[in-house]
Design a protein around this motif. Structure first.
Motif, PDB file in Angstrom:
ATOM      1  N   SER A   1       0.828  -1.210   0.000  1.00 20.94           N
ATOM      2  CA  SER A   1       0.000   0.000   0.000  1.00 20.94           C
ATOM      3  C   SER A   1       0.862   1.259   0.000  1.00 20.94           C
ATOM      4  O   SER A   1       0.549   2.240  -0.687  1.00 20.94           O
TER       5      SER A   1
ATOM      6  N   VAL B   1       2.173   1.948  -3.417  1.00 19.87           N
ATOM      7  CA  VAL B   1       1.130   2.600  -4.225  1.00 19.87           C
ATOM      8  C   VAL B   1       1.102   4.098  -3.932  1.00 19.87           C
ATOM      9  O   VAL B   1       1.021   4.925  -4.855  1.00 19.87           O
TER      10      VAL B   1
ATOM     11  N   SER C   1      -9.025   4.738  -7.686  1.00 17.70           N
ATOM     12  CA  SER C   1      -7.910   5.612  -7.315  1.00 17.70           C
ATOM     13  C   SER C   1      -7.777   6.758  -8.311  1.00 17.70           C
ATOM     14  O   SER C   1      -7.458   7.890  -7.930  1.00 17.70           O
TER      15      SER C   1
ATOM     16  N   SER D   1      -8.625  -5.943   2.312  1.00 14.90           N
ATOM     17  CA  SER D   1      -8.797  -4.829   1.377  1.00 14.90           C
ATOM     18  C   SER D   1      -9.088  -3.529   2.134  1.00 14.90           C
ATOM     19  O   SER D   1      -8.576  -2.466   1.776  1.00 14.90           O
TER      20      SER D   1
ATOM     21  N   SER E   1      -5.889  -2.247   3.478  1.00 17.57           N
ATOM     22  CA  SER E   1      -5.084  -1.633   2.420  1.00 17.57           C
ATOM     23  C   SER E   1      -5.623  -0.257   2.053  1.00 17.57           C
ATOM     24  O   SER E   1      -4.845   0.702   1.888  1.00 17.57           O
ATOM     25  N   VAL E   2      -6.936  -0.131   1.896  1.00 13.97           N
ATOM     26  CA  VAL E   2      -7.541   1.165   1.557  1.00 13.97           C
ATOM     27  C   VAL E   2      -7.245   2.202   2.637  1.00 13.97           C
ATOM     28  O   VAL E   2      -6.948   3.374   2.330  1.00 13.97           O
TER      29      VAL E   2
ATOM     30  N   ILE F   1      -3.562   3.273   2.284  1.00 19.61           N
ATOM     31  CA  ILE F   1      -3.389   4.136   1.106  1.00 19.61           C
ATOM     32  C   ILE F   1      -3.999   5.511   1.347  1.00 19.61           C
ATOM     33  O   ILE F   1      -3.394   6.546   1.014  1.00 19.61           O
TER      34      ILE F   1
ATOM     35  N   VAL G   1       0.175  -2.961  -5.892  1.00 25.08           N
ATOM     36  CA  VAL G   1      -1.087  -3.700  -6.019  1.00 25.08           C
ATOM     37  C   VAL G   1      -0.818  -5.203  -6.084  1.00 25.08           C
ATOM     38  O   VAL G   1      -1.533  -6.006  -5.466  1.00 25.08           O
TER      39      VAL G   1
ATOM     40  N   VAL H   1      -0.136  -6.538  -2.641  1.00 23.60           N
ATOM     41  CA  VAL H   1      -1.376  -6.626  -1.863  1.00 23.60           C
ATOM     42  C   VAL H   1      -2.195  -7.835  -2.310  1.00 23.60           C
ATOM     43  O   VAL H   1      -2.759  -8.560  -1.486  1.00 23.60           O
TER      44      VAL H   1
ATOM     45  N   THR I   1      -6.697  -3.355  -3.415  1.00 25.01           N
ATOM     46  CA  THR I   1      -6.662  -1.936  -3.073  1.00 25.01           C
ATOM     47  C   THR I   1      -8.038  -1.299  -3.214  1.00 25.01           C
ATOM     48  O   THR I   1      -8.164  -0.080  -3.229  1.00 25.01           O
TER      49      THR I   1
END
Length: 271
Positions: A10, A13, A32, A73, A76-77, A80, A111, A114, A121
């Motif tokens: 992440s 990214v 994104s 997920s 990860s979000v 980010i 990505v 992940v 993501t």
């Protein structure tokens, strides 16, 4: 170890976005990219926009997809979104084409990591998986169509040079993801285990796929075993491997590429 991988992926990214793509008004793929647009044309921070756009999708995904996959997920979000909010936008390279290529490669690397840690993501990946499971629609075609919308919006809002650079970035991202993860759309798993019933219940409880169970006999030991066969999408591979290991670390699993699937791909709903 899996959480550490999601954090690293992440953050990579975030570096691709804030250090290479955003300074040159080049967008990434998926949700994104839309978050970047909002961050460029409104006072809203890109990280906050990314979280707000993904949050409802992740709630829907939690109910319709594997819980572990969606929880990873969500993690990860969050990483980010916080990273995009805290890391300043800074231009590393002056050349837009180089920034598009390198930013796309960094995004694909992050990505892909992940994905290998049984997460995503968020964004279009969640939408694509939900639609593909409900309609058995090719997820690659669906994601390409949604990414095309991002490219067109980029052309109208900024200029068509930015749109073409966005296309380069998205293409490089996809290629790197496929290199790190897997480029097979669907995979067939043959699972040979002594714990057939326990494995069946565990997979059906956590996986939105059907199973075929056969009886087998070990050629050397002459012991009875169960053979479970299922077809999954590439996004589910690491999740399924982890689920299998939770029940039987000694299970023999053969994973092969599936060229085509006919009939019902997802598990039928109970009547």
């Amino acid at each position: 170890m899996r959480m550490f991988g999601i954090i690293i992926g992440s953050l990579i990214v975030v570096a691709g976005f804030n250090l290479f793509l955003i300074p040159h008004e080049v967008l990434s793929s998926g949700m994104s990219g839309i978050s970047m647009i909002l961050g460029m044309v409104t006072p809203l921070n890109t990280g906050l926009a990314n979280f707000l756009l993904n949050f409802p999708l992740l709630i829907i995904g939690y109910k319709m997809l594997g819980k572990k996959f969606v929880l990873n997920s969500i993690f990860s979000v969050l990483i980010i979104s916080v990273g995009l909010y805290l890391v300043p936008v800074h231009e590393i390279a002056k050349d837009t084409i180089l920034s598009s290529i390198f930013g796309g490669a960094l995004t694909g690397l992050g990505v892909g990591i992940v994905f290998r840690c049984s997460g995503s993501t968020g964004g279009f990946d969640i939408i694509g998986m939900i639609v593909a499971r409900k309609r058995d629609f090719p997820i690659g075609v669906l994601l390409s169509g949604m990414n095309a919308v991002v490219i067109v919006i980029s052309g109208f809002l900024f200029n068509w040079d930015s749109a073409l650079n966005t296309l380069v970035s998205i293409y490089v991202t996809g290629k790197v993801v496929d290199t790190i993860y897997t480029d097979h759309a669907k995979l067939t798993l043959m699972i040979i285990t002594n714990k057939g019933e326990e494995m069946r219940q565990h997979l059906l409880s956590n996986l939105y796929r059907g199973l075929t169970i056969m009886d087998g006999v070990g050629g050397y030991s002459n012991d009875k075993r169960n053979i479970l066969v299922t077809v999954i999408s590439r996004y589910e591979l690491n999740e399924v491997k982890n689920l299998i290991a939770e029940v039987d670390t000694n299970a023999f699993v053969n994973i092969t590429e599936t060229i085509e699937v006919m009939g019902l791909f997802h598990r039928p709903s109970p009547q």
